[in-house]
Design a protein around this motif. Structure first.
Motif, PDB file in Angstrom:
ATOM      1  N   ILE A 144      86.125  84.793  81.400  1.00 54.28           N
ATOM      2  CA  ILE A 144      86.162  86.250  81.184  1.00 54.28           C
ATOM      3  C   ILE A 144      86.124  86.988  82.518  1.00 54.28           C
ATOM      4  N   ILE A 145      85.281  86.519  83.439  1.00 59.58           N
ATOM      5  CA  ILE A 145      85.193  87.159  84.756  1.00 59.58           C
ATOM      6  C   ILE A 145      86.514  87.011  85.514  1.00 59.58           C
ATOM      7  N   ILE A 146      87.112  85.813  85.453  1.00 57.55           N
ATOM      8  CA  ILE A 146      88.383  85.574  86.154  1.00 57.55           C
ATOM      9  C   ILE A 146      89.491  86.446  85.577  1.00 57.55           C
ATOM     10  N   LEU A 147      89.581  86.502  84.243  1.00 57.18           N
ATOM     11  CA  LEU A 147      90.633  87.308  83.606  1.00 57.18           C
ATOM     12  C   LEU A 147      90.449  88.791  83.907  1.00 57.18           C
ATOM     13  N   ALA A 148      89.199  89.244  83.912  1.00 54.74           N
ATOM     14  CA  ALA A 148      88.947  90.648  84.252  1.00 54.74           C
ATOM     15  C   ALA A 148      89.371  90.942  85.684  1.00 54.74           C
ATOM     16  N   GLY A 149      89.115  90.002  86.585  1.00 54.15           N
ATOM     17  CA  GLY A 149      89.543  90.185  87.975  1.00 54.15           C
ATOM     18  C   GLY A 149      91.052  90.200  88.106  1.00 54.15           C
ATOM     19  N   ILE A 150      91.743  89.315  87.358  1.00 56.05           N
ATOM     20  CA  ILE A 150      93.212  89.283  87.399  1.00 56.05           C
ATOM     21  C   ILE A 150      93.792  90.588  86.880  1.00 56.05           C
ATOM     22  N   LYS A 151      93.240  91.087  85.770  1.00 54.98           N
ATOM     23  CA  LYS A 151      93.755  92.342  85.207  1.00 54.98           C
ATOM     24  C   LYS A 151      93.510  93.506  86.156  1.00 54.98           C
ATOM     25  N   ALA A 152      92.343  93.534  86.806  1.00 57.71           N
ATOM     26  CA  ALA A 152      92.040  94.620  87.741  1.00 57.71           C
ATOM     27  C   ALA A 152      92.946  94.568  88.963  1.00 57.71           C
ATOM     28  N   ALA A 153      93.328  93.359  89.359  1.00 57.26           N
ATOM     29  CA  ALA A 153      94.178  93.191  90.543  1.00 57.26           C
ATOM     30  C   ALA A 153      95.641  92.960  90.183  1.00 57.26           C
ATOM     31  N   SER A 154      96.066  93.358  88.978  1.00 55.40           N
ATOM     32  CA  SER A 154      97.433  93.095  88.521  1.00 55.40           C
ATOM     33  C   SER A 154      98.486  93.768  89.404  1.00 55.40           C
ATOM     34  N   ALA A 155      98.137  94.882  90.031  1.00 54.30           N
ATOM     35  CA  ALA A 155      99.099  95.559  90.903  1.00 54.30           C
ATOM     36  C   ALA A 155      99.482  94.695  92.097  1.00 54.30           C
ATOM     37  N   ILE A 156      98.598  93.783  92.493  1.00 53.51           N
ATOM     38  CA  ILE A 156      98.885  92.868  93.595  1.00 53.51           C
ATOM     39  C   ILE A 156      99.418  91.533  93.070  1.00 53.51           C
ATOM     40  N   ILE A 157      98.835  91.063  91.972  1.00 54.42           N
ATOM     41  CA  ILE A 157      99.172  89.738  91.458  1.00 54.42           C
ATOM     42  C   ILE A 157     100.587  89.700  90.886  1.00 54.42           C
ATOM     43  N   VAL A 158     100.996  90.772  90.179  1.00 57.33           N
ATOM     44  CA  VAL A 158     102.319  90.769  89.534  1.00 57.33           C
ATOM     45  C   VAL A 158     103.455  90.640  90.550  1.00 57.33           C
ATOM     46  N   PRO A 159     103.498  91.449  91.635  1.00 55.33           N
ATOM     47  CA  PRO A 159     104.560  91.217  92.633  1.00 55.33           C
ATOM     48  C   PRO A 159     104.497  89.830  93.256  1.00 55.33           C
ATOM     49  N   PHE A 160     103.278  89.297  93.443  1.00 60.60           N
ATOM     50  CA  PHE A 160     103.150  87.960  94.015  1.00 60.60           C
ATOM     51  C   PHE A 160     103.728  86.905  93.069  1.00 60.60           C
ATOM     52  N   LEU A 161     103.403  87.006  91.773  1.00 62.23           N
ATOM     53  CA  LEU A 161     103.952  86.067  90.795  1.00 62.23           C
ATOM     54  C   LEU A 161     105.474  86.157  90.733  1.00 62.23           C
ATOM     55  N   VAL A 197     103.784  79.964  71.816  1.00 69.84           N
ATOM     56  CA  VAL A 197     104.744  80.869  72.460  1.00 69.84           C
ATOM     57  C   VAL A 197     104.429  82.319  72.109  1.00 69.84           C
ATOM     58  N   PHE A 198     104.184  82.578  70.822  1.00 73.45           N
ATOM     59  CA  PHE A 198     103.905  83.946  70.388  1.00 73.45           C
ATOM     60  C   PHE A 198     102.587  84.452  70.965  1.00 73.45           C
ATOM     61  N   LEU A 199     101.547  83.618  70.925  1.00 76.98           N
ATOM     62  CA  LEU A 199     100.251  84.036  71.456  1.00 76.98           C
ATOM     63  C   LEU A 199     100.298  84.212  72.974  1.00 76.98           C
ATOM     64  N   SER A 200     101.069  83.367  73.656  1.00 75.90           N
ATOM     65  CA  SER A 200     101.186  83.518  75.112  1.00 75.90           C
ATOM     66  C   SER A 200     101.916  84.807  75.469  1.00 75.90           C
ATOM     67  N   LEU A 201     102.897  85.190  74.643  1.00 84.09           N
ATOM     68  CA  LEU A 201     103.599  86.463  74.860  1.00 84.09           C
ATOM     69  C   LEU A 201     102.625  87.634  74.785  1.00 84.09           C
ATOM     70  N   ILE A 202     101.754  87.613  73.789  1.00 85.46           N
ATOM     71  CA  ILE A 202     100.764  88.690  73.635  1.00 85.46           C
ATOM     72  C   ILE A 202      99.746  88.657  74.771  1.00 85.46           C
ATOM     73  N   PHE A 203      99.245  87.452  75.084  1.00 84.05           N
ATOM     74  CA  PHE A 203      98.185  87.335  76.084  1.00 84.05           C
ATOM     75  C   PHE A 203      98.668  87.744  77.467  1.00 84.05           C
ATOM     76  N   TRP A 204      99.769  87.153  77.944  1.00 84.61           N
ATOM     77  CA  TRP A 204     100.246  87.476  79.288  1.00 84.61           C
ATOM     78  C   TRP A 204     100.782  88.894  79.364  1.00 84.61           C
ATOM     79  N   GLY A 205     101.331  89.411  78.263  1.00 87.63           N
ATOM     80  CA  GLY A 205     101.750  90.812  78.252  1.00 87.63           C
ATOM     81  C   GLY A 205     100.563  91.751  78.406  1.00 87.63           C
ATOM     82  N   TRP A 206      99.457  91.422  77.737  1.00 84.39           N
ATOM     83  CA  TRP A 206      98.242  92.240  77.889  1.00 84.39           C
ATOM     84  C   TRP A 206      97.675  92.126  79.293  1.00 84.39           C
ATOM     85  N   LEU A 207      97.732  90.918  79.859  1.00 87.25           N
ATOM     86  CA  LEU A 207      97.087  90.689  81.149  1.00 87.25           C
ATOM     87  C   LEU A 207      97.912  91.227  82.313  1.00 87.25           C
TER      88      LEU A 207
END
Length: 364
Positions: free
Chosen positions: A19-36, A293-303
Motif C-alpha cells: 500500500i505504501i509503495i503504490l501510494a508513492g507510485i501514484k503520488a509520483a506518477s508525473a515522473i514515473i509515467v514519462p519514465f515508463l 487482463v481486465f483487472l490489470s486494465l483497471i488497476f494500472w489505469g487507476w495507478l
C-alpha cells in the motif's frame, strides 16, 4: 502463540508495504509515467539500433538515426490523427442524427418480425459520443504525457546508449558479477522479446485495419487505425474497444450492410493476429487469463492514468515474468496464467504419465 500468528503478521506487513509503495507510485506518477514510456520506447527501438550496428554503423549514429526516424513517423502520425480527431468532433452532431435514422430503420425491420426494441435505449447504447469520449480521454492523456517530449527523447537516447551494459550492471548490483543468476538474463530477454513482438504485431494490426477502412471508404480511417494499434496492447477486450467507434462511423456513413462487413473484418483480423500469428512467435509462456487482463486494465489505469491502461498488459507481463523467476512468487505467477496454458500443461503432464506407465508395463 506468536509463531502461530507470524504468517498472518507477515501477510499484513507485506500488504502494508504494498500500500505504501503504490501510494508513492501514484503520488509520483508525473515522473514515473514519462519514465515508463521512455523504457517502453527504448525497448522497442533497441533491436533496430542493434541491427544498424551489425551493419558496421557507429553506435552514436545508429541511435540518432533510430531516434530521428521514430520522431519523424510519430510526429507525422500525431499531426494527421489530431486533425482527424478535431474534424470528427465537429461532425459529431451530424453523425448522431444519422445514427438515429439508421437505428430507427433497424428497429422498424425488427418489429416486422415481432421483435420490439426501444429506440431510445438502443440509441443510448450505441451513442457515438460515448465511444468518442473514451478515445478522446485516451488521446488527451497521451498528449499530456507527450508534453514532456524533450525529456522522454533524452531519456530514450541515454537508455539506448547504455542498453548493452544494463544486464551486467544488474548482476553486479545483485552481487552476482560471475553471472550465475541466469534467471535475471531470462527475465530481461523475456521482457524485451514480449514488447518487441507485441509492438510489431500491433503495428501490423493497425496497418491492416487502416487499409480495410480506407478500402471501404470509412471516414477518418487513419484515426481508427492508430486506435487499433494502441488498443492491440490490450488482448481480448482491446479489439472490441477499437472496433466500436469505427463500426459506428461506418454504420452512419455507409449503412448497416457494409458496417456489418467491417465488423466481420475486425473479427477476422484480430482472430488471425491474436490466435494464429501472435502465439506462433510469442509462445505459450506469456499467457494471461482474461480476468487478469481486465483487472490489470483497471488497476494500472487507476495507478498511472491513460499510459497505464495502454501498458497494463506489458506491465503485468513484466510482473509475471519477475514472479516466475522467483521461487517465492512462482505460485502467484501461476494464478495469473491463462486457462489454455494450464490445459496444455495438464495434457503434457498426462502424456508424460502415460509414457511412464507404458514403459513400466513393458519392463514388467
Amino acid at each position: 502463540m506468536f509463531r502461530e500468528q507470524s504468517p498472518v503478521l507477515r501477510a499484513l506487513l507485506i500488504c502494508a508495504c504494498l500500500i505504501i509503495i503504490l501510494a508513492g507510485i501514484k503520488a509520483a506518477s508525473a515522473i514515473i509515467v514519462p519514465f515508463l514510456l521512455s523504457v517502453f520506447i527504448a525497448i522497442i527501438c533497441n533491436p533496430l539500433v542493434s541491427w544498424l550496428m551489425r551493419l558496421k554503423l557507429p553506435k552514436s549514429l545508429a541511435v540518432f538515426t533510430v531516434i530521428l526516424l521514430a520522431l519523424t513517423i510519430g510526429l507525422s502520425i500525431a499531426g494527421l490523427v489530431g486533425q482527424s480527431f478535431n474534424d470528427f468532433s465537429l461532425q459529431m452532431p451530424t453523425y448522431k442524427t444519422k445514427l438515429s435514422e439508421e437505428l430507427t430503420w433497424i428497429v422498424n425491420k425488427l418489429a416486422e418480425f415481432n421483435i420490439f426494441i426501444n429506440k431510445e435505449q438502443l440509441l443510448s447504447l450505441f451513442d457515438p459520443s460515448i465511444a468518442m469520449s473514451m478515445v478522446a480521454k485516451m488521446l488527451s492523456g497521451l498528449g499530456g504525457v507527450m508534453a514532456n517530449l524533450f525529456l522522454i527523447i533524452l531519456t530514450v537516447i541515454f537508455m539506448l546508449f547504455e542498453a548493452s551494459s544494463i544486464p551486467k550492471k544488474i548482476h553486479v548490483a545483485l552481487d552476482d558479477p560471475t553471472m550465475k543468476l541466469q534467471h535475471i538474463d531470462r527475465f530481461l530477454h523475456s521482457v524485451n522479446r514480449y514488447l518487441a513482438i507485441k509492438t510489431v504485431i500491433s503495428l501490423i494490426t493497425g496497418v491492416i485495419v487502416t487499409i480495410m477502412l480506407w478500402a471501404f471508404g470509412v471516414d477518418y480511417f487513419l484515426l481508427w487505425g492508430v486506435v487499433a494499434f494502441l488498443m492491440n496492447y490490450i488482448p481480448n477486450i482491446g479489439s472490441i474497444f477499437a472496433a466500436v467507434p469505427a463500426v459506428l462511423t461506418a454504420l452512419v456513413v455507409l449503412g448497416p450492410a457494409q458496417a456489418g462487413f467491417i465488423g466481420l473484418g475486425y473479427i477476422l483480423i484480430n482472430t488471425l493476429m491474436g490466435n494464429v500469428i501472435e502465439p506462433r512467435y510469442m509462445g505459450r509462456g506469456v499467457g494471461l487469463s482474461t480476468l487478469v487482463v481486465f483487472l490489470s486494465l483497471i488497476f494500472w489505469g487507476w495507478l498511472l492514468g491513460t499510459v497505464g491502461m495502454l501498458l497494463s498488459v506489458p506491465l503485468t507481463m513484466i510482473v509475471k515474468i519477475a514472479l516466475e523467476a522467483s521461487d517465492e512468487g512462482n505460485w502467484l505467477a501461476t494464478l495469473l496464467d491463462s486457462e489454455e496454458k494450464h490445459e496444455s500443461n495438464s495434457a503434457e503432464a498426462q502424456e508424460v504419465d502415460t509414457t511412464k506407465d507404458a514403459k513400466q508395463e513393458a519392463i514388467s
